[in-house]
Motif scaffolding. Structure first.
Motif, mmCIF file in Angstrom:
data_model
loop_
_atom_site.group_PDB
_atom_site.id
_atom_site.type_symbol
_atom_site.label_atom_id
_atom_site.label_comp_id
_atom_site.label_asym_id
_atom_site.label_seq_id
_atom_site.Cartn_x
_atom_site.Cartn_y
_atom_site.Cartn_z
ATOM 1 N N LEU A 1 40.294 -141.905 13.440
ATOM 2 C CA LEU A 1 40.512 -140.768 14.429
ATOM 3 C C LEU A 1 38.966 -139.968 14.341
ATOM 4 O O LEU A 1 38.752 -139.948 12.980
ATOM 5 C CB LEU A 1 41.758 -139.997 13.875
ATOM 6 N N ILE A 2 38.497 -139.530 15.333
ATOM 7 C CA ILE A 2 37.483 -138.552 15.142
ATOM 8 C C ILE A 2 37.696 -137.145 16.050
ATOM 9 O O ILE A 2 38.083 -137.062 17.219
ATOM 10 C CB ILE A 2 36.097 -139.215 15.645
ATOM 11 N N VAL A 3 37.702 -135.902 15.053
ATOM 12 C CA VAL A 3 38.111 -134.781 15.550
ATOM 13 C C VAL A 3 36.968 -133.881 15.333
ATOM 14 O O VAL A 3 37.008 -133.153 14.309
ATOM 15 C CB VAL A 3 39.234 -134.266 14.880
ATOM 16 N N PRO A 4 35.771 -134.062 16.153
ATOM 17 C CA PRO A 4 34.478 -133.210 16.256
ATOM 18 C C PRO A 4 34.627 -131.913 15.657
ATOM 19 O O PRO A 4 33.638 -131.454 15.017
ATOM 20 C CB PRO A 4 33.484 -133.715 17.196
ATOM 21 N N ARG A 5 35.726 -131.067 16.377
ATOM 22 C CA ARG A 5 35.512 -129.761 16.252
ATOM 23 C C ARG A 5 36.004 -128.995 14.767
ATOM 24 O O ARG A 5 35.866 -128.083 14.574
ATOM 25 C CB ARG A 5 36.232 -129.115 17.271
ATOM 26 N N LEU A 6 36.688 -129.989 14.034
ATOM 27 C CA LEU A 6 37.191 -129.854 12.737
ATOM 28 C C LEU A 6 36.561 -130.339 11.623
ATOM 29 O O LEU A 6 35.842 -131.372 11.923
ATOM 30 C CB LEU A 6 39.012 -129.798 12.693
ATOM 31 N N TYR A 7 36.817 -129.764 10.459
ATOM 32 C CA TYR A 7 36.144 -130.572 9.146
ATOM 33 C C TYR A 7 36.569 -132.014 9.156
ATOM 34 O O TYR A 7 37.663 -132.222 9.673
ATOM 35 C CB TYR A 7 36.614 -129.715 7.811
ATOM 36 N N LEU A 8 35.918 -132.587 8.610
ATOM 37 C CA LEU A 8 35.960 -134.299 8.746
ATOM 38 C C LEU A 8 37.400 -134.850 8.249
ATOM 39 O O LEU A 8 37.766 -135.963 8.148
ATOM 40 C CB LEU A 8 34.842 -134.886 8.286
ATOM 41 N N TRP A 9 37.741 -133.836 7.488
ATOM 42 C CA TRP A 9 39.117 -134.475 6.590
ATOM 43 C C TRP A 9 40.240 -134.660 7.441
ATOM 44 O O TRP A 9 41.020 -135.584 7.288
ATOM 45 C CB TRP A 9 39.601 -133.478 5.370
ATOM 46 N N LYS A 10 40.073 -134.198 8.845
ATOM 47 C CA LYS A 10 41.246 -134.234 9.866
ATOM 48 C C LYS A 10 41.124 -135.653 10.501
ATOM 49 O O LYS A 10 41.820 -136.391 11.306
ATOM 50 C CB LYS A 10 41.228 -133.289 10.697
ATOM 51 N N SER A 11 40.016 -136.121 10.300
ATOM 52 C CA SER A 11 39.556 -137.372 11.124
ATOM 53 C C SER A 11 40.046 -138.754 10.400
ATOM 54 O O SER A 11 39.214 -139.320 9.514
ATOM 55 C CB SER A 11 38.226 -137.698 11.174
ATOM 56 N N ALA A 12 41.231 -139.023 10.253
ATOM 57 C CA ALA A 12 42.008 -140.128 9.607
ATOM 58 C C ALA A 12 41.172 -141.473 9.580
ATOM 59 O O ALA A 12 41.347 -142.057 10.747
ATOM 60 C CB ALA A 12 43.406 -139.942 9.767
#
Ligand code: MTE
Ligand code: MO
Length: 197
Positions: free
Chosen positions: A151-162
């Protein structure tokens, strides 16, 4: 710039580096536990929770879905940031065509092997720059960066990008994921320095 590319809005800021962050030009590797060796032939994406009917999507089905390109920066809570990553993969909005999400659903949990999870409000999950990435800068993801799918969630810190994502669950009530239960902020907006709780 390619015209079919989605540009994450934070890349257009005059100062692209959030407060308290510094730029690195190498791409650090960060996660809990070992790097799982995933054979795409055995990889599936499970969609469960508040949906009409749960689904398990095979890698073949997943790769047949329409793809997008997203340009984003990445920001790790440990204070490094890096600019200009070109991601390719499946937009999270495609999930809305795969299942019927119940109206009570307000949050989503992303899952990965070894007990990893990360929670997100649906509003953040369905931003147009959020995707299930299979490539970065023209190459398949390296195993340590999440191969075959992250997952890539660009607007949040990278730990959300599983990394190695293999499931999502739609939920009515919020629940902390892995790092969120280990002291990280529940939301993680780098521009507000939502680092720890
Ligand atoms: N499956 C999984 N994904 C994860 C993590 C993890 O521990 N397990 N850690 C997160 C954290 S804390 C960071 S900073 C980023 C790092 O991604 P990178 O190693 O590709 O730089 O992965 C995120 N995704
Ligand atoms: Mo992190």
């Amino acid at each position: 710039m390619q015209d079919d590319m989605i540009v994450s809005p934070d890349t257009l800021r005059k100062d692209r580096v959030p407060p308290g962050q510094r730029l690195t030009d190498r791409w650090p590797v960060l996660h809990y536990g070992p790097v799982p060796a995933i054979d795409p032939a055995n990889w599936t994406l499970t969609i469960k929770g508040l949906v009409d009917k749960g689904r398990k999507i095979s890698y073949e089905e997943f790769m047949a879905l329409p793809q997008v390109k997203v340009l984003s920066d990445i920001h790790c809570v440990t204070t490094w940031s890096a600019l200009d990553y070109l991601w390719e993969g499946v937009s999270t909005s495609v999930v809305k065509d795969l299942v019927q999400i119940r109206p009570e659903a307000k949050y989503v949990m992303a899952y990965a092997p070894g007990g990893f999870s990360a929670n997100l409000p649906l509003d953040d999950f369905f931003q147009p720059d959020v995707l299930f990435a299979v490539k970065c800068n023209g190459h398949p993801l390296a195993p340590e960066h999440g191969y075959p799918v992250r997952l890539i969630v660009p607007r949040l810190y990278l730990w959300k990008s599983a990394k190695w994502i293999d499931g999502i669950e739609f939920m009515e009530k919020d629940r902390p994921g892995f790092w969120e239960s280990h002291g990280y902020h529940n939301h993680g907006d780098p521009w507000k320095e939502e680092r720890y709780s």
